[in-house]
Scaffold this motif. Sequence first.
Motif, PDB file in Angstrom:
ATOM      1  N   GLY A  62       0.511  -1.266   0.072  1.00 33.13           N
ATOM      2  CA  GLY A  62       0.168  -0.007   0.094  1.00 33.13           C
ATOM      3  C   GLY A  62       0.867   1.231   0.031  1.00 33.13           C
ATOM      4  O   GLY A  62       2.192   1.122  -0.159  1.00 33.13           O
ATOM      5  N   SER A  63      -0.220   2.063  -0.453  1.00 33.14           N
ATOM      6  CA  SER A  63       0.833   3.754  -0.089  1.00 33.14           C
ATOM      7  C   SER A  63       1.570   4.294   1.265  1.00 33.14           C
ATOM      8  O   SER A  63       2.348   4.701   1.490  1.00 33.14           O
ATOM      9  CB  SER A  63       0.194   5.163  -0.313  1.00 33.14           C
ATOM     10  OG  SER A  63      -0.777   4.998   0.497  1.00 33.14           O
ATOM     11  N   SER A  64       1.713   3.180   2.066  1.00 36.60           N
ATOM     12  CA  SER A  64       2.393   3.772   3.917  1.00 36.60           C
ATOM     13  C   SER A  64       3.572   2.841   3.528  1.00 36.60           C
ATOM     14  O   SER A  64       4.689   3.859   3.637  1.00 36.60           O
ATOM     15  CB  SER A  64       1.257   2.852   5.118  1.00 36.60           C
ATOM     16  OG  SER A  64       0.549   1.584   4.744  1.00 36.60           O
ATOM     17  N   ALA A  65       3.383   2.056   2.686  1.00 37.08           N
ATOM     18  CA  ALA A  65       4.307   1.059   2.499  1.00 37.08           C
ATOM     19  C   ALA A  65       5.263   2.194   1.302  1.00 37.08           C
ATOM     20  O   ALA A  65       6.745   1.746   1.452  1.00 37.08           O
ATOM     21  CB  ALA A  65       4.319   0.016   1.823  1.00 37.08           C
ATOM     22  N   LEU A  66       4.961   2.598   0.593  1.00 37.93           N
ATOM     23  CA  LEU A  66       5.795   3.005  -0.645  1.00 37.93           C
ATOM     24  C   LEU A  66       6.794   4.539   0.614  1.00 37.93           C
ATOM     25  O   LEU A  66       7.887   4.707  -0.253  1.00 37.93           O
ATOM     26  CB  LEU A  66       4.875   3.628  -1.893  1.00 37.93           C
ATOM     27  CG  LEU A  66       4.881   2.919  -2.331  1.00 37.93           C
ATOM     28  CD1 LEU A  66       3.295   3.570  -3.606  1.00 37.93           C
ATOM     29  CD2 LEU A  66       5.319   2.567  -2.884  1.00 37.93           C
ATOM     30  N   SER A  67       5.669   5.112   1.474  1.00 35.51           N
ATOM     31  CA  SER A  67       5.730   6.314   2.591  1.00 35.51           C
ATOM     32  C   SER A  67       7.657   5.482   2.842  1.00 35.51           C
ATOM     33  O   SER A  67       8.145   6.267   3.183  1.00 35.51           O
ATOM     34  CB  SER A  67       5.387   6.953   3.216  1.00 35.51           C
ATOM     35  OG  SER A  67       3.747   7.577   1.992  1.00 35.51           O
ATOM     36  N   MET A  68       7.055   4.724   3.724  1.00 34.77           N
ATOM     37  CA  MET A  68       8.308   3.991   3.832  1.00 34.77           C
ATOM     38  C   MET A  68       9.535   3.754   3.738  1.00 34.77           C
ATOM     39  O   MET A  68      10.772   4.159   3.821  1.00 34.77           O
ATOM     40  CB  MET A  68       7.666   2.665   5.025  1.00 34.77           C
ATOM     41  CG  MET A  68       8.647   1.850   6.437  1.00 34.77           C
ATOM     42  SD  MET A  68      10.373   0.917   5.309  1.00 34.77           S
ATOM     43  CE  MET A  68       8.483  -0.209   4.914  1.00 34.77           C
ATOM     44  N   LEU A  69       9.383   3.274   2.786  1.00 39.31           N
ATOM     45  CA  LEU A  69      10.611   3.182   1.338  1.00 39.31           C
ATOM     46  C   LEU A  69      11.013   5.000   1.750  1.00 39.31           C
ATOM     47  O   LEU A  69      12.947   4.473   1.300  1.00 39.31           O
ATOM     48  CB  LEU A  69       9.914   2.607   0.482  1.00 39.31           C
ATOM     49  CG  LEU A  69       9.626   1.301   0.715  1.00 39.31           C
ATOM     50  CD1 LEU A  69       8.832  -0.055  -0.788  1.00 39.31           C
ATOM     51  CD2 LEU A  69      11.002   0.074   1.475  1.00 39.31           C
ATOM     52  N   LEU A  70      10.514   5.526   1.452  1.00 45.57           N
ATOM     53  CA  LEU A  70      11.217   7.048   1.070  1.00 45.57           C
ATOM     54  C   LEU A  70      11.848   7.655   2.468  1.00 45.57           C
ATOM     55  O   LEU A  70      12.843   7.924   2.075  1.00 45.57           O
ATOM     56  CB  LEU A  70      10.021   7.680   0.529  1.00 45.57           C
ATOM     57  CG  LEU A  70       9.336   7.700  -0.518  1.00 45.57           C
ATOM     58  CD1 LEU A  70       8.715   8.595  -1.006  1.00 45.57           C
ATOM     59  CD2 LEU A  70      10.796   8.124  -1.742  1.00 45.57           C
ATOM     60  N   GLU A  71      11.122   6.932   3.494  1.00 49.05           N
ATOM     61  CA  GLU A  71      11.893   7.548   4.588  1.00 49.05           C
ATOM     62  C   GLU A  71      13.121   6.540   4.922  1.00 49.05           C
ATOM     63  O   GLU A  71      14.319   7.082   5.480  1.00 49.05           O
ATOM     64  CB  GLU A  71      10.838   6.879   6.198  1.00 49.05           C
ATOM     65  CG  GLU A  71      11.290   7.862   6.755  1.00 49.05           C
ATOM     66  CD  GLU A  71      10.583   7.417   7.805  1.00 49.05           C
ATOM     67  OE1 GLU A  71      11.068   7.578   9.250  1.00 49.05           O
ATOM     68  OE2 GLU A  71       9.155   8.002   7.645  1.00 49.05           O
ATOM     69  N   LEU A  72      13.192   5.091   4.924  1.00 49.11           N
ATOM     70  CA  LEU A  72      14.284   4.638   4.600  1.00 49.11           C
ATOM     71  C   LEU A  72      15.556   4.543   4.149  1.00 49.11           C
ATOM     72  O   LEU A  72      16.245   4.569   3.955  1.00 49.11           O
ATOM     73  CB  LEU A  72      13.804   3.064   4.590  1.00 49.11           C
ATOM     74  CG  LEU A  72      14.809   1.844   4.691  1.00 49.11           C
ATOM     75  CD1 LEU A  72      14.783   2.225   5.943  1.00 49.11           C
ATOM     76  CD2 LEU A  72      14.771   0.739   3.921  1.00 49.11           C
ATOM     77  N   ASN A  73      15.226   5.379   2.879  1.00 51.54           N
ATOM     78  CA  ASN A  73      16.235   5.753   1.721  1.00 51.54           C
ATOM     79  C   ASN A  73      16.990   7.079   2.325  1.00 51.54           C
ATOM     80  O   ASN A  73      17.795   6.964   1.953  1.00 51.54           O
ATOM     81  CB  ASN A  73      15.292   6.121   0.243  1.00 51.54           C
ATOM     82  CG  ASN A  73      16.843   6.194  -0.543  1.00 51.54           C
ATOM     83  OD1 ASN A  73      17.228   5.713  -0.872  1.00 51.54           O
ATOM     84  ND2 ASN A  73      15.625   6.863  -1.318  1.00 51.54           N
ATOM     85  N   ALA A  74      16.086   7.524   2.762  1.00 57.15           N
ATOM     86  CA  ALA A  74      16.687   9.066   3.271  1.00 57.15           C
ATOM     87  C   ALA A  74      17.312   9.149   3.820  1.00 57.15           C
ATOM     88  O   ALA A  74      18.671   9.260   4.538  1.00 57.15           O
ATOM     89  CB  ALA A  74      15.569   9.920   3.436  1.00 57.15           C
ATOM     90  N   ARG A  75      16.673   7.602   5.398  1.00 60.33           N
ATOM     91  CA  ARG A  75      17.949   7.520   6.699  1.00 60.33           C
ATOM     92  C   ARG A  75      19.408   6.275   5.811  1.00 60.33           C
ATOM     93  O   ARG A  75      20.373   6.788   7.184  1.00 60.33           O
ATOM     94  CB  ARG A  75      16.589   6.709   7.483  1.00 60.33           C
ATOM     95  CG  ARG A  75      17.463   6.315   8.835  1.00 60.33           C
ATOM     96  CD  ARG A  75      16.765   6.006   9.401  1.00 60.33           C
ATOM     97  NE  ARG A  75      16.811   5.602  11.174  1.00 60.33           N
ATOM     98  CZ  ARG A  75      16.171   5.579  11.603  1.00 60.33           C
ATOM     99  NH1 ARG A  75      14.310   5.721  12.129  1.00 60.33           N
ATOM    100  NH2 ARG A  75      16.705   5.203  13.017  1.00 60.33           N
TER     101      ARG A  75
END
Length: 129
Positions: A62-75
């Motif tokens: 879902g879209s929440s997973a996409l947001s988490m992946l973006l945050e993971l990439n930034a971190r």
Amino acid sequence: MTAGETASTAGMKTSDHDGVVVAVISGELDMISVDGIGTALFDQVDKRPAGLVVELAVDFMGSSALSMLLELNARSQREGVELVIVAAQAAAVRPMMASALSQVLPLAQSVDEAVKLVREERESSEKPG
């Protein structure tokens, strides 16, 4: 939820490939399961491995997973950890293509390719320039 349905679940298994952590995510990565999986992935980044490969072997994302992946990439970028996402299954590829994240996140077609990319990136960043 009917009697035949169950709550969504996602699981994560990790393995070490000579310093590169490979995390395989399975099941349904939705707003119910994404917090637990995200926390486990952030914990991996905090350990500062040579690299992190996340294989999205999911049935739903879902879209929440996409947001988490973006945050993971930034971190990962902040912590200096090379990150590559493996998204070969349609349930992962479709939302990433539709949201254009496939143009933002580092992607590979297989775990072997991802581990190779991580190693190449580490080697090139360690060379004096």
